[in-house]
Design a protein around this motif. Structure first.
Motif, PDB file in Angstrom:
ATOM      1  N   ASP A   6       0.850  -1.368  -0.022  1.00 15.19           N
ATOM      2  CA  ASP A   6       0.013   0.041  -0.006  1.00 15.19           C
ATOM      3  C   ASP A   6       0.806   1.331   0.042  1.00 15.19           C
ATOM      4  N   THR A  18      -6.108   5.529  -5.675  1.00 13.36           N
ATOM      5  CA  THR A  18      -6.235   4.743  -4.156  1.00 13.36           C
ATOM      6  C   THR A  18      -5.944   3.346  -4.303  1.00 13.36           C
ATOM      7  N   SER A  34      -6.779  -0.395  -1.950  1.00 16.81           N
ATOM      8  CA  SER A  34      -7.699  -1.090  -1.002  1.00 16.81           C
ATOM      9  C   SER A  34      -7.003  -2.404  -0.826  1.00 16.81           C
ATOM     10  N   THR A  35      -6.547  -2.895   0.415  1.00 18.34           N
ATOM     11  CA  THR A  35      -6.194  -4.187   0.720  1.00 18.34           C
ATOM     12  C   THR A  35      -6.968  -4.908   1.902  1.00 18.34           C
TER      13      THR A  35
END
Length: 1009
Positions: A94, A105, A107-108
């Protein structure tokens, strides 16, 4: 009219002058080339060859991987890693991703695998959203390469970056997707993992494959619970209830809901955290049995630490492992598929691959584009043939298309694109657009020709007159598609594929078409009168052949036979083999020969084998007759009353007014119809399909002959085995009778000794027990004799019969131990090996028949006979009628059914090949077993004979010492027992040697001569 002034008028005047000059030059070119047949044919052949060559060079694909503004991340930490360890890797990814300018953006999510959709602590996923296409210069491929470079230092996990799937629902990633299937039946996941590792290494070594990875890992630490079902049953525990209780205690169970303070809460039942901290705590948990007692799980359950995959998946009912990958830069998906299939041929026996996801759809689609293209051409041809009322004039329109296809392929190659589904849509569109250009010229030329112009002048006039609208519409279309050629953003590759293929095809197709179409028109107009009636006979077969030929693929795997050893043993190199002897030469016992002769006449299995030969023979005759015409004698009679307002009704009515007809030649109403003659039907075996059917039937027929020999060999072996069993049992019976006589005498002696006081009652009873034991074993031998006699009668195909037994062979050998020959002689002698070889050949021909089913079937149906409406004129010479009908039938919409049938026979060929290999291996094993058994049995026979001789001497000595009172009765009892067992063993070893020689004789291929 006065000339208009202004810059626009001047532009048009100059443009018209340039165009007029171009048109005159174009007219001059046509005047020199349109009438030259050789030049026209040469250009046509050149563009056909160029189109084929460019199509072979152009990489193929399905749906290109588009830049969707998103990148997927899949993270796999080492087996057994915690979620915290996985999330630490995701956090690092990230941080790295957010420092890239094109990323918007990130997202994990830890604990979930995006590729195989499995939850687990060692899995993680992420989604990287990119900024809008107009706000970045980098493509998805560039950003993925940058991410791989910047995350290369993370050694604690396997990290994969890939675009989303092009079509949602077909896999979870772009690129190719396949499953490695384990069809060995061993369910050895460690072996599957080893094969997968080797397979991946081989794929990485190929230049076509870029990245390849798998989520299949058998090194996850696990605990395996073993339930002692017997112990659980003793303690009154139901294993099903035990597993349900364990699931509740360890994994929780939803019980009910309750409402508190206006909110609804769930009630979950689970053991407290302190009771499930360590793996060993599982066995310390308790449950109730059927009596209501609390029992620990350890009382009927144990736990072992093992390693294995987190999830076992099956594909097509076989254990499987999923593998994902993508193409290397500069290679298409079609080239990657070919490379993977080429590498998969090296997989060990029992392992193969199955495609899944979008790759499977690409392979299933196969040659559908060719079918669609052929159907489009067929419809265009039929429509134009109806419009022009000619089968020849539509050909200039259709034959002008290869130049456009060449142009489309050429531009795709220049721009680095592939022949994907978007390019194929453009090709279908070009049929109409380029066909429109040809139609304009041909239509005008036909009009001028009807007005009296010659073929050449009409073609030139039409081409020059239609040049302006052709160039105007074509160049306008090209100009409108230029933005698609350089498209960017969402769906850029699809837009570029359509734009480049359309522009290239339209540009080159138009330029070449206006030069070639007039020549084609002249060529086919001159031949119109000569070949008009014959053209459908030429075109129809070619069209039908193209449908079948597109699907014919020789995909039968090339199997290789194992190399047969040169000898069974280094010392056995003599070619003398007992397998070449007939059974009458081997078995010289007349009683045994008589039994075998009786069995060969009456055995039911052998009779069944003969009936199978007749079945195969009839099938062979049927396949042979299929090559010949089918001739039928036909006699038809009928009466037809046609309605007046029908073609036949009015036609017959009008015919009767003809002055050319005599009164008795007029048609009656109703109209009788009589026919007597021969009608035939004949399938012309152009491709060799019927010949292959005949060859398959011939090999099946020969295989049934070998099957009959195999049954005969087995029958002779069983008869001889039972016969020698009876011989040995007869010898055992003689031994028991002799020993019973000796034991009775010994019993009389000890009874006398008891009377004189030198022996007691215990000795008498023990002697009696030994005697009764021998008598019981004698009855057992007689029972076995009766069983073997019943078996021989059964093998002879009769209910009862006398079995004559002689003792000729029971003390001798059937043949010398070294007469086994060489393995190649074994394969030539064994009926089962020859039968398997013939069935393998038959299966190969059946596979070829299934492959040829893709091609059209050509059939002829001639007839000849007498046909009249009046019985008085039936035998008149004018009533003779004949006809020759022919047809071609090509499979079009049932290709998938034919493909399935072909795949079935292809797999059947593989089964037949492995059956042959297994039969040859079994034959070699049986001979080796027989050779070594013969060697060891002969050594044992010598020792057992020496033992028997020694024990017989000891019994004689013990009897004399017992009578003299120097030994007690126990010594003589032991001596008698030992000699009895030794004599039985001596008979058994001789029988074992004979039976082994019979089996070795059978293993060497003897018994059918």
């Amino acid at each position: 009219q006065p000339e208009k002034k202004g810059w626009l008028a001047k532009f048009f005047r100059r443009f018209n002058k340039v165009y007029d000059k171009t048109a005159k030059g174009y007219q001059g070119i046509l005047a020199r080339t349109a009438g030259r047949r050789t030049l026209t044919f040469g250009l046509l052949i050149a563009f056909f060859a160029a189109t084929w060559g460019m199509g072979a060079l152009l990489p193929s694909g399905f749906i290109p991987t588009e830049d969707q503004g998103m990148i997927y991340v899949n993270v796999t930490t080492p087996p057994g890693a915690t979620v915290d360890r996985t999330e630490a890797v995701l956090t690092e990814i990230d941080k790295i991703s957010r420092n890239i300018g094109a990323v918007e953006t990130v997202s994990t999510l830890g604990g979930y695998s995006l590729v195989n959709e499995v939850s687990g602590a060692s899995y993680g996923m992420g989604m990287i959203n990119l900024v809008a296409w107009e706000d970045r210069k980098e493509s998805v491929t560039d950003i993925i390469a940058e991410l791989r470079e910047k995350t290369a230092h993370i050694m604690d996990a396997e990290i994969e970056f890939f675009p989303p799937p092009t079509v949602p629902g077909f896999g979870n990633s772009s690129g190719f997707e396949l499953r490695l299937l384990d069809k060995t039946g061993n369910d050895d996941l460690n072996a599957t993992a080893a094969v997968m590792k080797t397979f991946m290494d081989d794929l990485k070594a190929t230049p076509e494959v870029g990245n390849v990875f798998t989520s299949f890992d058998v090194s996850f630490p696990q605990y395996e619970l073993h339930v002692d079902y017997d112990m659980a049953a003793k303690k009154g525990v139901s294993v099903e209830n035990a597993m349900a209780t364990l699931q509740t205690l360890m994994g929780s169970y939803y019980a009910t809901n309750f409402i508190r303070y206006g909110q609804m809460y769930k009630v979950m039942v689970q053991a407290g955290p302190g009771y499930r901290e360590k793996p060993e705590d599982v066995l310390k948990l308790y449950m109730k049995n059927e009596q209501g007692e609390m029992l620990p799980f350890s009382s009927f359950m144990t736990m072992n630490r093992v390693y294995g995959p987190e999830q076992i998946t099956r594909y097509n009912m076989f254990p499987s492992a999923m593998l994902n990958g993508d193409a290397a830069e500069g290679f298409s998906s079609g080239e990657v598929i070919d490379a993977v299939e080429r590498v998969s041929e090296k997989l060990p026996q029992g392992y193969n691959i199955e495609w899944s996801g979008m790759t499977r759809e690409q392979i299933i689609s196969g040659n559908q584009a060719l079918y669609i293209f052929a159907l489009c051409l067929l419809f265009v041809y039929l429509i134009l043939a109806a419009q022009y009322e000619s089968f020849l004039l539509p050909l200039p329109v259709l034959l002008s298309l290869p130049a456009g296809v060449f142009g489309a392929f050429f531009f795709l190659k220049i721009f680095g694109l592939e022949n994907n589904i978007y390019a194929q849509v453009a090709l279908v569109m070009l049929i109409g657009l380029l066909g429109k250009n040809a139609i304009l010229i041909v239509e005008y030329a036909i009009l001028k020709q009807k007005q009296g112009m010659g073929y050449l002048q009409a073609a030139i006039e039409g081409a020059v007159a239609r040049l302006r609208p052709i160039l105007m519409t074509s160049f306008a279309f090209v100009a409108g598609l230029i933005p698609l050629m350089f498209a960017s953003g969402a769906g850029a590759l699809g837009n570029r594929s359509i734009g480049v293929a359309s522009v290239g095809g339209m540009l080159i197709g138009t330029i070449i078409g206006v030069l070639v179409i007039p020549g084609l028109y002249v060529l086919f107009s001159k031949s119109k009168k000569k070949t008009q009636s014959k053209l459908p006979l030429i075109i129809a077969p070619l069209i039908l052949l193209s449908f079948g030929a597109c699907s014919v693929k020789n995909e039968v795997k090339e199997y290789r036979h194992q190399v047969v050893p040169e000898a069974f043993h280094a010392s056995l190199t003599d070619t003398q083999t007992v397998g070449n002897k007939s059974w009458k030469e081997l078995f010289k016992d007349k009683a045994l020969i008589a039994l075998i002769d009786t069995a060969l006449l009456g055995n039911k299995d052998l009779r069944q084998a003969l009936h199978r030969i007749e079945q195969a023979k009839a099938k062979l005759r049927l396949r042979k007759n299929a090559l010949l015409p089918n001739i039928n004698l036909v006699a038809d009679a009928g009466l037809n009353k046609y309605g007046f307002y029908t073609m036949d009704g009015i036609g017959n009515y009008d015919t009767n007014f003809s002055s050319n007809l005599k009164e008795d030649e007029k048609l009656p109403d109703p109209l009788p119809n009589y026919f007597l003659g021969l009608q035939t039907s004949w399938e012309v075996d152009v491709w060799g399909k019927l010949k292959n059917k005949k060859a398959a039937a011939l090999n099946d027929f020969l295989a049934t002959y070998e099957g009959q020999k195999l049954v005969q060999t087995e029958l002779i072996t069983q008869i001889a085995t039972a016969y020698f069993e009876l011989q040995s049992l007869d010898d055992e019976l003689k031994v028991y009778n002799k020993n019973i006589e000796l034991q009775q005498k010994a019993l009389e002696v000890i009874e006398v000794k008891k009377e004189v006081g030198t022996a007691d009652e215990l000795g008498v009873q023990q002697f009696r027990a030994i005697l009764f034991n021998s008598q019981a074993k004698k009855e057992e031998v007689q029972q076995q004799i009766q069983a073997y006699q019943n078996q021989i009668n059964f093998l002879c195909g009769r209910y009862e019969g006398d079995i004559a037994i002689s003792g000729f062979f029971v003390h001798d050998n059937l043949f010398e131990s070294g007469d086994v020959g060489l393995p190649l002689q074994l394969l030539a002698n064994r009926p089962d090996v020859r039968q398997a070889a013939l069935l393998l050949k038959a299966s190969k021909h059946d596979t070829r028949v299934a492959e040829l089913a893709f091609l059209p079937t050509i059939s002829l149906s001639p007839y000849i006979g007498l046909h009249a409406f009046d019985t008085q004129k039936f035998f008149d010479a004018k009533s003779l009628t004949w006809g020759l009908l022919g047809g071609i039938t090509a499979p079009v919409f049932n290709q998938r059914a034919i493909r399935s049938d072909y795949e079935f026979y292809k797999a059947a060929y593989g089964v037949a090949f492995e059956e042959y290999e297994k039969t040859a291996l079994r034959a070699f094993k049986e001979v080796k077993d027989g050779i070594y058994a013969d060697e060891y049995i002969r050594k044992r026979k010598v020792y057992i004979a020496q033992e028997t001789e020694a024990l017989q001497l000891s019994v004689d000595a013990a009897r004399e010492l017992f009578i003299a009172g120097r030994i007690n009765y126990l010594d003589i009892l032991n001596a008698q027992k030992s000699v009895l067992n030794a004599e039985i063993n001596n008979i058994a070893i001789r029988k074992e040697l004979l039976l082994n020689q019979i089996n070795l004789y059978k293993a060497l291929g003897g018994g059918w001569r």
